[in-house]
Design a protein around this motif. Sequence first.
Motif, PDB file in Angstrom:
ATOM      1  N   ASP A  75      -0.863  -4.766   4.960  1.00  0.00           N
ATOM      2  CA  ASP A  75      -0.754  -3.536   3.974  1.00  0.00           C
ATOM      3  C   ASP A  75      -1.621  -3.599   2.205  1.00  0.00           C
ATOM      4  N   VAL A  77      -4.877  -3.533   0.825  1.00  0.00           N
ATOM      5  CA  VAL A  77      -5.702  -2.888   1.064  1.00  0.00           C
ATOM      6  C   VAL A  77      -6.753  -3.558  -0.232  1.00  0.00           C
ATOM      7  N   ASP A  78      -6.282  -3.866  -0.992  1.00  0.00           N
ATOM      8  CA  ASP A  78      -7.159  -4.222  -2.543  1.00  0.00           C
ATOM      9  C   ASP A  78      -7.322  -5.765  -1.945  1.00  0.00           C
ATOM     10  N   SER A  93       6.202   1.886   6.233  1.00  0.00           N
ATOM     11  CA  SER A  93       6.597   1.959   5.121  1.00  0.00           C
ATOM     12  C   SER A  93       5.481   1.249   3.956  1.00  0.00           C
ATOM     13  N   ASP A  94       4.446   0.693   4.921  1.00  0.00           N
ATOM     14  CA  ASP A  94       3.159   0.425   3.957  1.00  0.00           C
ATOM     15  C   ASP A  94       2.670   1.649   3.538  1.00  0.00           C
ATOM     16  N   ILE A  95       1.373   1.252   2.681  1.00  0.00           N
ATOM     17  CA  ILE A  95       0.214   2.439   1.993  1.00  0.00           C
ATOM     18  C   ILE A  95       0.112   3.398   3.974  1.00  0.00           C
ATOM     19  N   SER A  96      -0.097   5.029   3.675  1.00  0.00           N
ATOM     20  CA  SER A  96      -0.176   5.113   4.900  1.00  0.00           C
ATOM     21  C   SER A  96      -1.591   5.100   5.613  1.00  0.00           C
ATOM     22  N   LEU A 103      -9.624   4.603   0.831  1.00  0.00           N
ATOM     23  CA  LEU A 103      -9.868   2.831   0.272  1.00  0.00           C
ATOM     24  C   LEU A 103     -11.198   1.698   0.643  1.00  0.00           C
TER      25      LEU A 103
ATOM     26  N   ASP B  49       7.598  -1.008  -1.369  1.00  0.00           N
ATOM     27  CA  ASP B  49       6.815  -1.073   0.034  1.00  0.00           C
ATOM     28  C   ASP B  49       5.465  -0.504  -0.914  1.00  0.00           C
ATOM     29  N   GLY B  50       4.488  -0.624  -0.216  1.00  0.00           N
ATOM     30  CA  GLY B  50       3.027   0.362  -0.517  1.00  0.00           C
ATOM     31  C   GLY B  50       3.838   1.619  -0.668  1.00  0.00           C
ATOM     32  N   ARG B  51       3.914   2.528   0.318  1.00  0.00           N
ATOM     33  CA  ARG B  51       4.393   3.568   0.416  1.00  0.00           C
ATOM     34  C   ARG B  51       5.038   4.039  -0.441  1.00  0.00           C
ATOM     35  N   VAL B  54       3.189   4.256  -3.751  1.00  0.00           N
ATOM     36  CA  VAL B  54       2.514   5.338  -3.896  1.00  0.00           C
ATOM     37  C   VAL B  54       3.042   6.981  -3.865  1.00  0.00           C
ATOM     38  N   ASP B  78      -4.995  -1.579  -5.200  1.00  0.00           N
ATOM     39  CA  ASP B  78      -4.882  -0.479  -4.169  1.00  0.00           C
ATOM     40  C   ASP B  78      -4.032   0.828  -5.178  1.00  0.00           C
ATOM     41  N   ILE B  79      -2.561   0.419  -4.990  1.00  0.00           N
ATOM     42  CA  ILE B  79      -2.150   1.583  -5.282  1.00  0.00           C
ATOM     43  C   ILE B  79      -2.874   2.262  -7.133  1.00  0.00           C
ATOM     44  N   LEU B  81      -5.841   2.080  -7.653  1.00  0.00           N
ATOM     45  CA  LEU B  81      -6.738   2.907  -7.451  1.00  0.00           C
ATOM     46  C   LEU B  81      -6.202   4.671  -6.276  1.00  0.00           C
ATOM     47  N   LEU B  82      -5.789   4.790  -5.562  1.00  0.00           N
ATOM     48  CA  LEU B  82      -4.576   5.946  -4.369  1.00  0.00           C
ATOM     49  C   LEU B  82      -4.000   6.676  -5.705  1.00  0.00           C
TER      50      LEU B  82
END
Lengths: 209, 209
Positions: A75, A77-78, A93-96, A103, B49-51, B54, B78-79, B81-82
Motif C-alpha cells: 500500500d 508507495v511513499d 481499497s488501497d491506492i489504485s 509515482l 484506506d489509501g483509495r 485519494v 504518497d497521497i 503527491l497524488l
Amino acid sequence: MASIRDLRKRLALYLVTDDKSSPEQLLTTVRSALEGGVTTVQLRRKHDDGRRLVELGHGIRELTKSFGALYIVNDRVDIALLTQADGVHVGQSDISCRDARRLLGDKLIGVSTCTLEEAKTAERDGADYLGVGAVFPTRSKSDADMCGIDGLAAITQYVSSPVVGIGGIALNNVKSVLEAGADGVAVVSAILHAEDPRRASVELKQFLT
Amino acid sequence: MASIRDLRKRLALYLVTDDKSSPEQLLTTVRSALEGGVTTVQLRRKHDDGRRLVELGHGIRELTKSFGALYIVNDRVDIALLTQADGVHVGQSDISCRDARRLLGDKLIGVSTCTLEEAKTAERDGADYLGVGAVFPTRSKSDADMCGIDGLAAITQYVSSPVVGIGGIALNNVKSVLEAGADGVAVVSAILHAEDPRRASVELKQFLT
Ligand code: NI
C-alpha cells in the motif's frame, strides 16, 4: 526485471509480514525465511507508523538484496520509494494501480484480486502480477473475500500476468494451488509462526522448483 | 510560496480533519469552514484506506483551491503527491522531515513538536513550519504530549519558522495562543463538531486578522 519468466520465478515463495512480532523479531524471522529459500518479502504492517515502516523497510531491503530476493511494500508507495523497494502491492481499497504507477514508474505493482472481473481490471490497469485469494479460509478474511481453488483456476486460465495464490496456504495444500495455475504462493503464518521459519521455507520451497 | 510572511498568514486558521464523519459529510463541513475563513486544511484520517484518502484529497484540493487555501496531508507523502497537495504534515513517529523532503522537493513540510529540542531539530531538518502542542488538554492526547502555553512560548521565542499552536484550542483561549507567539491556530473539534462550522470559523478568524 529481466523478463516475465524471471518474475514468475522470483514470486515463487512470497512471504507477507504481519503485525504480531516486534521489528527486531520480524527481521530475524525474515532472515531465516530467506535462508530457507523465500524469493519475495512483502512488508505489510497495518499498525506501524511511517517512521517505523521506513526503518523496517531499510532492514528488509538490505536482507532481500543480499539473498537476491524481491522486496515489496504493501500500500504505502511513499515507504516503497524511500526504502528502494522493488515495488508495491495494493489491495482493492488501497491506492489504485494507475495512481501507484504514476509515482513508481517501472517498478513492480501487484494487485490483490478475488474475482475474474477484478483480475481483468488489474491487468488492464497495468499490474505486473496478481495476488489472488483468499484461496483457503484464514482467520483474517471473511467468507466474502474467499475465491477458493476454483476461483483461482478461473483467473489463472484467463490472465497472462504472473499469479500468486494467497490465503491459508500451507504444506498440505500448496500443491493444489500450483495445479490451479499459480506461479507462486504467498504465506504469512506458515512461515512467520512456524517453530522453525527456515525449515518451513525449505519445505514449502521443495514444491516450487 | 511567495514568502515566509505570506506563509504565516496562510497558516492562520488551520483546520485538521478527523475520522468521525463520512467523507461526504467531511467535504460539506470543510466547504463551510472555508466559507468562514479557514486558511489551511489538513487531511488527517487514521482509519481510511489509501483509495478513500485519494478521493478525499482530490475533494479537499478542489475546495481549497477555489478558496485560495492551503491543502496539507498528514503523514502520507504518497497521497500528498497524488492529490497535488501543498505539502505534508509529519509527527515524530511519521516519515521524517528529511525523508519527506526527498520525495516532496520544495513543497511545504510541517512537523509536530512538543519540546524545544524537537522544534530545534525540525528547523535544522528543514521544516517549513512547526505544529506545536498540545497547548491545552484534549481527549486524544495524554499528559505526556502536553506542552502548554509556556512550552509554546518557549518555542516561538526561539525559532524563526512559522508556528501553529494545536490542541484544545477554542474561542475562549485562542487569544492566549497568539499572545504566546503563534502565527496560527490549528483546530479540530472547534470547527468540525460545531453546530455551525462556518460561523465557528468566522468567530475564530476574528482573532486572526
Ligand atoms: Ni494506517
